[in-house]
Design a protein around this motif. Sequence first.
Motif, PDB file in Angstrom:
ATOM      1  N   UNK A   1       8.675   8.644   6.791  1.00  0.00           N
ATOM      2  CA  UNK A   1       7.274   8.907   7.113  1.00  0.00           C
ATOM      3  C   UNK A   1       7.039   8.885   8.615  1.00  0.00           C
ATOM      4  N   UNK A   2       7.857   8.123   9.331  1.00  0.00           N
ATOM      5  CA  UNK A   2       7.767   8.111  10.779  1.00  0.00           C
ATOM      6  C   UNK A   2       9.161   8.306  11.351  1.00  0.00           C
ATOM      7  N   UNK A   3       9.261   8.987  12.449  1.00  0.00           N
ATOM      8  CA  UNK A   3      10.560   9.303  13.059  1.00  0.00           C
ATOM      9  C   UNK A   3      10.702   8.689  14.442  1.00  0.00           C
ATOM     10  N   UNK A   4       9.585   8.654  15.169  1.00  0.00           N
ATOM     11  CA  UNK A   4       9.661   8.230  16.566  1.00  0.00           C
ATOM     12  C   UNK A   4      10.311   6.853  16.776  1.00  0.00           C
ATOM     13  N   UNK A   5      10.088   5.880  15.900  1.00  0.00           N
ATOM     14  CA  UNK A   5      10.694   4.565  16.137  1.00  0.00           C
ATOM     15  C   UNK A   5      12.193   4.488  15.847  1.00  0.00           C
ATOM     16  N   UNK A   6      12.728   5.530  15.243  1.00  0.00           N
ATOM     17  CA  UNK A   6      14.134   5.500  14.862  1.00  0.00           C
ATOM     18  C   UNK A   6      15.043   5.733  16.065  1.00  0.00           C
TER      19      UNK A   6
ATOM     20  N   UNK B   1      37.884  18.021  19.358  1.00  0.00           N
ATOM     21  CA  UNK B   1      36.524  17.811  18.867  1.00  0.00           C
ATOM     22  C   UNK B   1      36.383  18.175  17.391  1.00  0.00           C
ATOM     23  N   UNK B   2      37.421  18.744  16.816  1.00  0.00           N
ATOM     24  CA  UNK B   2      37.397  19.093  15.398  1.00  0.00           C
ATOM     25  C   UNK B   2      37.206  17.841  14.548  1.00  0.00           C
ATOM     26  N   UNK B   3      36.183  17.855  13.720  1.00  0.00           N
ATOM     27  CA  UNK B   3      35.854  16.686  12.906  1.00  0.00           C
ATOM     28  C   UNK B   3      34.648  17.019  12.036  1.00  0.00           C
ATOM     29  N   UNK B   4      34.368  16.127  11.108  1.00  0.00           N
ATOM     30  CA  UNK B   4      33.087  16.155  10.417  1.00  0.00           C
ATOM     31  C   UNK B   4      32.123  15.302  11.242  1.00  0.00           C
ATOM     32  N   UNK B   5      30.986  15.872  11.568  1.00  0.00           N
ATOM     33  CA  UNK B   5      29.996  15.180  12.385  1.00  0.00           C
ATOM     34  C   UNK B   5      28.873  14.658  11.485  1.00  0.00           C
ATOM     35  N   UNK B   6      28.552  13.393  11.679  1.00  0.00           N
ATOM     36  CA  UNK B   6      27.538  12.726  10.883  1.00  0.00           C
ATOM     37  C   UNK B   6      26.395  12.247  11.769  1.00  0.00           C
ATOM     38  N   UNK B   7      25.214  12.355  11.226  1.00  0.00           N
ATOM     39  CA  UNK B   7      24.026  11.852  11.891  1.00  0.00           C
ATOM     40  C   UNK B   7      23.656  10.503  11.280  1.00  0.00           C
ATOM     41  N   UNK B   8      23.123   9.629  12.111  1.00  0.00           N
ATOM     42  CA  UNK B   8      22.724   8.306  11.638  1.00  0.00           C
ATOM     43  C   UNK B   8      21.388   7.924  12.252  1.00  0.00           C
ATOM     44  N   UNK B   9      20.585   7.215  11.474  1.00  0.00           N
ATOM     45  CA  UNK B   9      19.302   6.707  11.959  1.00  0.00           C
ATOM     46  C   UNK B   9      19.225   5.212  11.678  1.00  0.00           C
ATOM     47  N   UNK B  10      18.658   4.477  12.620  1.00  0.00           N
ATOM     48  CA  UNK B  10      18.610   3.038  12.435  1.00  0.00           C
ATOM     49  C   UNK B  10      17.531   2.444  13.338  1.00  0.00           C
ATOM     50  N   UNK B  11      17.092   1.248  12.948  1.00  0.00           N
ATOM     51  CA  UNK B  11      16.251   0.431  13.808  1.00  0.00           C
ATOM     52  C   UNK B  11      16.865  -0.954  13.856  1.00  0.00           C
ATOM     53  N   UNK B  12      16.201  -1.869  14.509  1.00  0.00           N
ATOM     54  CA  UNK B  12      16.715  -3.239  14.569  1.00  0.00           C
ATOM     55  C   UNK B  12      16.725  -3.887  13.190  1.00  0.00           C
ATOM     56  N   UNK B  13      15.878  -3.411  12.292  1.00  0.00           N
ATOM     57  CA  UNK B  13      15.756  -4.065  10.987  1.00  0.00           C
ATOM     58  C   UNK B  13      16.080  -3.155   9.807  1.00  0.00           C
ATOM     59  N   UNK B  14      16.342  -1.890  10.055  1.00  0.00           N
ATOM     60  CA  UNK B  14      16.607  -0.942   8.965  1.00  0.00           C
ATOM     61  C   UNK B  14      17.812  -0.062   9.267  1.00  0.00           C
ATOM     62  N   UNK B  15      18.419   0.393   8.174  1.00  0.00           N
ATOM     63  CA  UNK B  15      19.522   1.334   8.314  1.00  0.00           C
ATOM     64  C   UNK B  15      20.840   0.639   8.506  1.00  0.00           C
ATOM     65  N   UNK B  16      21.889   1.422   8.826  1.00  0.00           N
ATOM     66  CA  UNK B  16      21.785   2.843   9.160  1.00  0.00           C
ATOM     67  C   UNK B  16      21.653   3.735   7.926  1.00  0.00           C
ATOM     68  N   UNK B  17      20.967   4.826   8.138  1.00  0.00           N
ATOM     69  CA  UNK B  17      20.880   5.884   7.157  1.00  0.00           C
ATOM     70  C   UNK B  17      21.783   7.020   7.630  1.00  0.00           C
ATOM     71  N   UNK B  18      22.365   7.726   6.687  1.00  0.00           N
ATOM     72  CA  UNK B  18      23.366   8.743   7.022  1.00  0.00           C
ATOM     73  C   UNK B  18      23.032  10.100   6.429  1.00  0.00           C
ATOM     74  N   UNK B  19      23.627  11.107   7.019  1.00  0.00           N
ATOM     75  CA  UNK B  19      23.587  12.437   6.452  1.00  0.00           C
ATOM     76  C   UNK B  19      24.892  12.732   5.737  1.00  0.00           C
TER      77      UNK B  19
END
Length: 119
Positions: A30-35, A92-110
Amino acid sequence: QVQLVESGGGLVQAGGSLRLSCRAPRAIFSVFAPLNMAWYRQAPEKQRELVATITSGSTTTYADAVKGRFTISRDNSRKTVYLQMNNLKLEDTAVYYCSAYTASEGPYWGQGTQVTVSS
């Protein structure tokens, strides 16, 4: 559990460029900026390694292997983080993953996006 959506991977020749995108779906985030956001990569038979990070305040860090070639950025209005990759190398060949986290949540992955650099 996959929650972020990466795109932009593909096959490119050495010296070429790609831009990866990672979107945080509105239905989940619901919010992205704090991530804080990060890009990782995992090459075959290697451990996952950190490539770049960008904080909620847009402070960036890079792995030594990509400094000067990769740029991480974010667009909070689009809930998206980018990884601009220039002067790509075979290693640089690899699978690239995105991650999102805060101090209290995550990490969340793609689910990851494949980047293949050819000679």
